[in-house]
Motif scaffolding. Structure first.
Motif, mmCIF file in Angstrom:
data_model
loop_
_atom_site.group_PDB
_atom_site.id
_atom_site.type_symbol
_atom_site.label_atom_id
_atom_site.label_comp_id
_atom_site.label_asym_id
_atom_site.label_seq_id
_atom_site.Cartn_x
_atom_site.Cartn_y
_atom_site.Cartn_z
ATOM 1 N N PRO A 475 0.941 -18.107 -27.963
ATOM 2 C CA PRO A 475 -0.082 -17.859 -28.049
ATOM 3 C C PRO A 475 -0.260 -16.523 -27.190
ATOM 4 O O PRO A 475 0.419 -16.330 -26.274
ATOM 5 C CB PRO A 475 -0.833 -18.861 -27.111
ATOM 6 N N ASP A 476 -1.293 -15.699 -27.681
ATOM 7 C CA ASP A 476 -1.503 -14.306 -26.985
ATOM 8 C C ASP A 476 -2.915 -14.031 -26.589
ATOM 9 O O ASP A 476 -3.683 -14.289 -27.628
ATOM 10 C CB ASP A 476 -0.906 -13.186 -27.769
ATOM 11 N N PRO A 477 -3.284 -13.711 -25.391
ATOM 12 C CA PRO A 477 -4.730 -13.600 -25.262
ATOM 13 C C PRO A 477 -5.228 -12.503 -25.667
ATOM 14 O O PRO A 477 -6.538 -12.523 -26.163
ATOM 15 C CB PRO A 477 -4.866 -13.357 -23.588
ATOM 16 N N ARG A 478 -4.720 -11.385 -26.156
ATOM 17 C CA ARG A 478 -5.204 -10.261 -27.131
ATOM 18 C C ARG A 478 -5.023 -10.455 -28.613
ATOM 19 O O ARG A 478 -6.149 -10.101 -29.088
ATOM 20 C CB ARG A 478 -4.353 -8.927 -26.537
ATOM 21 N N TRP A 479 -3.936 -10.836 -28.953
ATOM 22 C CA TRP A 479 -3.788 -10.828 -30.510
ATOM 23 C C TRP A 479 -4.080 -12.358 -30.984
ATOM 24 O O TRP A 479 -3.940 -12.653 -32.357
ATOM 25 C CB TRP A 479 -2.163 -10.344 -30.872
ATOM 26 N N GLY A 480 -4.288 -13.357 -30.215
ATOM 27 C CA GLY A 480 -4.347 -14.761 -30.563
ATOM 28 C C GLY A 480 -3.062 -15.227 -30.700
ATOM 29 O O GLY A 480 -2.838 -16.235 -29.984
ATOM 30 N N GLU A 481 -2.211 -14.761 -31.440
ATOM 31 C CA GLU A 481 -0.715 -15.254 -31.312
ATOM 32 C C GLU A 481 0.349 -14.111 -32.047
ATOM 33 O O GLU A 481 -0.083 -13.240 -32.589
ATOM 34 C CB GLU A 481 -0.507 -16.632 -32.351
ATOM 35 N N THR A 482 1.495 -14.164 -31.357
ATOM 36 C CA THR A 482 2.336 -13.281 -31.751
ATOM 37 C C THR A 482 3.776 -13.724 -32.013
ATOM 38 O O THR A 482 4.023 -15.162 -31.623
ATOM 39 C CB THR A 482 2.671 -12.114 -30.640
ATOM 40 N N PRO A 483 4.592 -13.267 -32.764
ATOM 41 C CA PRO A 483 5.982 -13.750 -33.001
ATOM 42 C C PRO A 483 6.881 -14.035 -31.660
ATOM 43 O O PRO A 483 6.991 -13.221 -31.081
ATOM 44 C CB PRO A 483 6.638 -12.754 -34.151
ATOM 45 N N CYS A 484 7.518 -15.148 -31.783
ATOM 46 C CA CYS A 484 8.482 -15.482 -30.649
ATOM 47 C C CYS A 484 9.624 -15.994 -31.179
ATOM 48 O O CYS A 484 9.630 -17.048 -32.314
ATOM 49 C CB CYS A 484 7.956 -16.612 -29.865
ATOM 50 N N ALA A 485 10.759 -15.384 -31.170
ATOM 51 C CA ALA A 485 11.967 -15.507 -31.803
ATOM 52 C C ALA A 485 13.023 -16.420 -30.832
ATOM 53 O O ALA A 485 13.355 -15.926 -29.647
ATOM 54 C CB ALA A 485 12.951 -14.372 -32.249
ATOM 55 N N PHE A 486 13.349 -17.458 -31.362
ATOM 56 C CA PHE A 486 14.591 -18.324 -30.540
ATOM 57 C C PHE A 486 15.808 -18.127 -31.293
ATOM 58 O O PHE A 486 15.864 -18.207 -32.535
ATOM 59 C CB PHE A 486 14.190 -19.862 -30.277
ATOM 60 N N VAL A 487 16.757 -17.462 -30.325
ATOM 61 C CA VAL A 487 18.196 -17.288 -31.194
ATOM 62 C C VAL A 487 19.181 -18.039 -30.364
ATOM 63 O O VAL A 487 19.260 -18.165 -29.478
ATOM 64 C CB VAL A 487 18.331 -15.734 -30.914
ATOM 65 N N GLU A 488 20.326 -18.504 -31.485
ATOM 66 C CA GLU A 488 21.328 -18.998 -31.051
ATOM 67 C C GLU A 488 22.652 -17.994 -31.283
ATOM 68 O O GLU A 488 22.545 -17.706 -32.624
ATOM 69 C CB GLU A 488 21.730 -20.376 -31.726
ATOM 70 N N LEU A 489 23.259 -17.547 -30.492
ATOM 71 C CA LEU A 489 24.285 -16.444 -30.671
ATOM 72 C C LEU A 489 25.852 -17.137 -31.172
ATOM 73 O O LEU A 489 25.969 -18.280 -31.030
ATOM 74 C CB LEU A 489 24.381 -15.802 -29.207
ATOM 75 N N LYS A 490 26.367 -16.248 -31.936
ATOM 76 C CA LYS A 490 27.823 -16.796 -32.148
ATOM 77 C C LYS A 490 28.721 -16.724 -31.166
ATOM 78 O O LYS A 490 28.366 -15.977 -29.947
ATOM 79 C CB LYS A 490 28.349 -15.762 -33.307
ATOM 80 N N ALA A 491 29.626 -17.589 -30.967
ATOM 81 C CA ALA A 491 30.368 -17.797 -29.754
ATOM 82 C C ALA A 491 30.999 -16.371 -29.488
ATOM 83 O O ALA A 491 31.649 -15.613 -30.526
ATOM 84 C CB ALA A 491 31.704 -18.949 -29.895
ATOM 85 N N GLY A 492 30.912 -16.163 -28.110
ATOM 86 C CA GLY A 492 31.343 -14.788 -27.679
ATOM 87 C C GLY A 492 30.737 -13.619 -27.826
ATOM 88 O O GLY A 492 31.035 -12.591 -27.365
ATOM 89 N N ALA A 493 29.587 -13.785 -28.438
ATOM 90 C CA ALA A 493 28.685 -12.486 -28.874
ATOM 91 C C ALA A 493 27.855 -12.239 -27.749
ATOM 92 O O ALA A 493 27.608 -12.919 -27.003
ATOM 93 C CB ALA A 493 27.739 -12.790 -30.071
ATOM 94 N N ALA A 494 27.973 -10.828 -27.529
ATOM 95 C CA ALA A 494 27.017 -10.418 -26.378
ATOM 96 C C ALA A 494 26.009 -9.579 -26.867
ATOM 97 O O ALA A 494 26.482 -8.277 -27.633
ATOM 98 C CB ALA A 494 27.918 -9.736 -25.426
#
Length: 547
Positions: A475-494
């Motif tokens: 939810p976004d007060p200006r745009w209504g909604e915006t993309p939100c990304a949930f990310v799972e990283l590979k082991a050891g990745a930075a």
């Protein structure tokens, strides 16, 4: 007269017509290849003759305890020999198999047992604790059978009135089972992983199970005596109907209680596994395993993936292992996969990125499915084959459920216009291939613009640090909604959120770039499907960042 000429005296009879059923596959495998290996599980190695006798014992024993045609028999089992046997023994007496998702909570399981009116349940000792909590809520008498698997050494008590091997010992290995008189008869009941309200009970018929199994063989060019590794849970769409497909090929069921990279590679080497299926997370687990775990596979392995489209990095990594990936698409309501993305010969000369783009499509209908199309849901007319005009992906044909159990309104709605409505939004290309753009509920509408979460996910999957990703609306007060990304990283990745934002900006229009990125272990179902409904809850509290 001519219109009836081909009917008079040409009626169906026992000599020229038989109801289609996958149960005939095991009878033939045992008859033609009695000594061929059928099941591998630890030290257990059983032939097709032995496996067929055990399924007949199971059918006989259940019948002796009052289970009859039209009754539901539930199973709470991992991928063990008992699960393979249940796919034949239960329907041999006209009963309906309900394979329960072993990751579910007691309340949901109780709903399923009550809604499906289960008369018996087979319970692996690993799940006896949750099932003990379920049983007081079951509204009718139910036969509980303990399954004590030798490969399980964890906690769990017997809660039933008889153990599985004792049940089989009481049965007749020569039991004269009967195929269904009507191929429209139910063979199994599978509950959807609904995100709101109670799950719906999807009813499969013998004809559909038969045609889905044969189509699996055709799409994969699955040879006789293929060696199939059970990385895909058999409770998920009856293992995409592969228990029946493997029997049709007199292949080998290599059982696997739990998905584990080392165990999988050890079995691929030891048993010369030729085929396996799984969600993208399973394939990612394998390609990201340590090199020493992956080493030593000298034969070709055929992998099937459904769910998110396989990114280029995954295809390339699997090719280096000697694995060939087939991308399929479907839903519980169409017996698992019902469309496939066949790779054309000319694709082999293309670079990996272009091949991945083509292979990311959901493709064309299965051989024995009548139709897979993108239609305008209002007019029910096909959309333009331009790769741009969005409609709803729909199926029709034999590889489609009977309907939803005790839910005529939902069944009618799902089949309106003579097609099964998937709820997936997609496009069709000039070559007839279909590609999903998003679930209708997953389209993000930001400032009046429609944004496909899948498009953003595809871009993020291209980043070398990303193991898995899911994008939802925030939810976004200006745009209504915006993309939100949930990310799972590979082991050891930075990698930082800023790094991923920069990566997205290089490949996406500005309004499509995620306004928030959160690093987490993604919530998943037992089949590896990411639970977006859980992420939508989390997105409410994720802080946006300046992009």
């Amino acid at each position: 007269m001519s219109t009836q000429m081909y009917e008079a005296g040409l009626e169906k009879n026992a000599a020229n017509f038989a109801a289609l059923t996958p149960l005939t596959f095991i009878e033939r495998a045992a008859s033609v290849y009695p000594t061929r290996l059928a099941v591998v599980h630890g030290d257990i190695r059983r032939t097709w003759q032995e496996t067929y006798a055990r399924t007949r014992r199971l059918a006989s024993a259940l019948a002796a305890r009052g289970i009859k045609q039209g009754d539901t028999v539930a199973v709470m089992l991992p991928n063990t020999p008992a699960m393979v046997e249940a796919h034949f023994g239960v329907p041999m007496i006209g009963a309906v198999l309900n394979a329960l998702n072993t990751r579910l909570d007691a309340a949901t399981l109780a709903f399923m047992l009550n809604h499906g009116e289960a008369k018996a349940v087979l319970v692996d000792r690993e799940f006896s604790e949750v099932m003990r909590a379920v049983l007081p809520s079951v509204e009718r008498p139910i036969l509980v059978v303990d399954v004590d698997d030798a490969l399980y050494a964890g906690p769990g008590e017997r809660i039933g009135e008889i153990e599985y091997e004792a049940l089989l010992a009481s049965g007749n290995p020569e039991f004269e089972w009967q195929p269904p008189s009507d191929e429209w008869s139910a063979i199994s009941l599978n509950y959807t992983s609904g995100t709101t309200g109670n799950p719906k009970g999807v009813v499969y018929h013998h004809r559909g199970a038969h045609t889905a199994a044969i189509s699996n063989i055709l799409e994969w060019d699955m040879p006789k005596h293929a060696v199939y590794l059970w990385t895909l849970p058999m409770f998920h769409c009856n293992g995409w109907c592969f228990p029946w497909a493997v029997a049709a090929r007199a292949g080998v069921n290599v059982c696997l209680r739990k998905v584990d990279a080392k165990a999988i590679f050890d079995l691929i080497r030891a048993e010369h596994v030729t085929h396996y299926c799984g969600a993208p997370i399973v394939h990612n687990l394998l390609v990201n395993a340590p090199d020493e775990v992956k080493a030593g596979i000298a034969h070709r392995v055929n992998a099937m993936v459904a769910g998110a489209a396989p990114p280029a990095a995954l295809i390339e990594s699997l090719e280096r292992l000697g694995f060939e990936l087939t991308h399929v698409y479907g839903l519980t309501e169409v017996y698992g996969p019902a469309s496939v993305c066949p790779q054309q010969e000319q694709w082999r000369t293309l670079d990996i990125g272009e091949r991945a783009r083509l292979n990311a499509r959901q493709g064309v209908r299965y051989h024995l499915q009548d139709g897979c199309a993108v239609l305008d849901p209002d007019t029910m007319m096909p959309v333009a084959l331009d790769g741009e005009t969005i409609g709803e992906v729909m199926f029709r044909g034999n590889i489609t459920m009977k309907g939803y159990l005790k839910n005529p309104s939902a069944t009618e709605d799902a089949f309106r216009g003579g097609w099964f409505h998937t709820g997936d939004l997609g496009v069709a290309y000039p070559d007839g291939y279909v590609r999903i753009k998003d679930r209708s509920k997953d389209i993000i509408i930001s400032g009046g613009e429609n944004i496909s979460s899948i498009e953003i996910e595809d871009v993020l999957y291209r980043h070398p640090a990303v193991m898995a990703v899911a994008v939802v609306a925030k939810p976004d007060p200006r745009w209504g909604e915006t993309p939100c990304a949930f990310v799972e990283l590979k082991a050891g990745a930075a990698v930082t959120a800023a790094d991923l934002i920069a990566h997205c900006k290089a490949h996406l229009a500005g309004f499509k770039v995620p306004r928030a990125i959160e690093f987490i272990d993604l919530p998943k179902t037992a089949t590896g499907k990411i639970q977006k409904f859980e992420l939508r809850k989390l997105a409410q509290s994720v802080s946006a960042i300046d992009v």
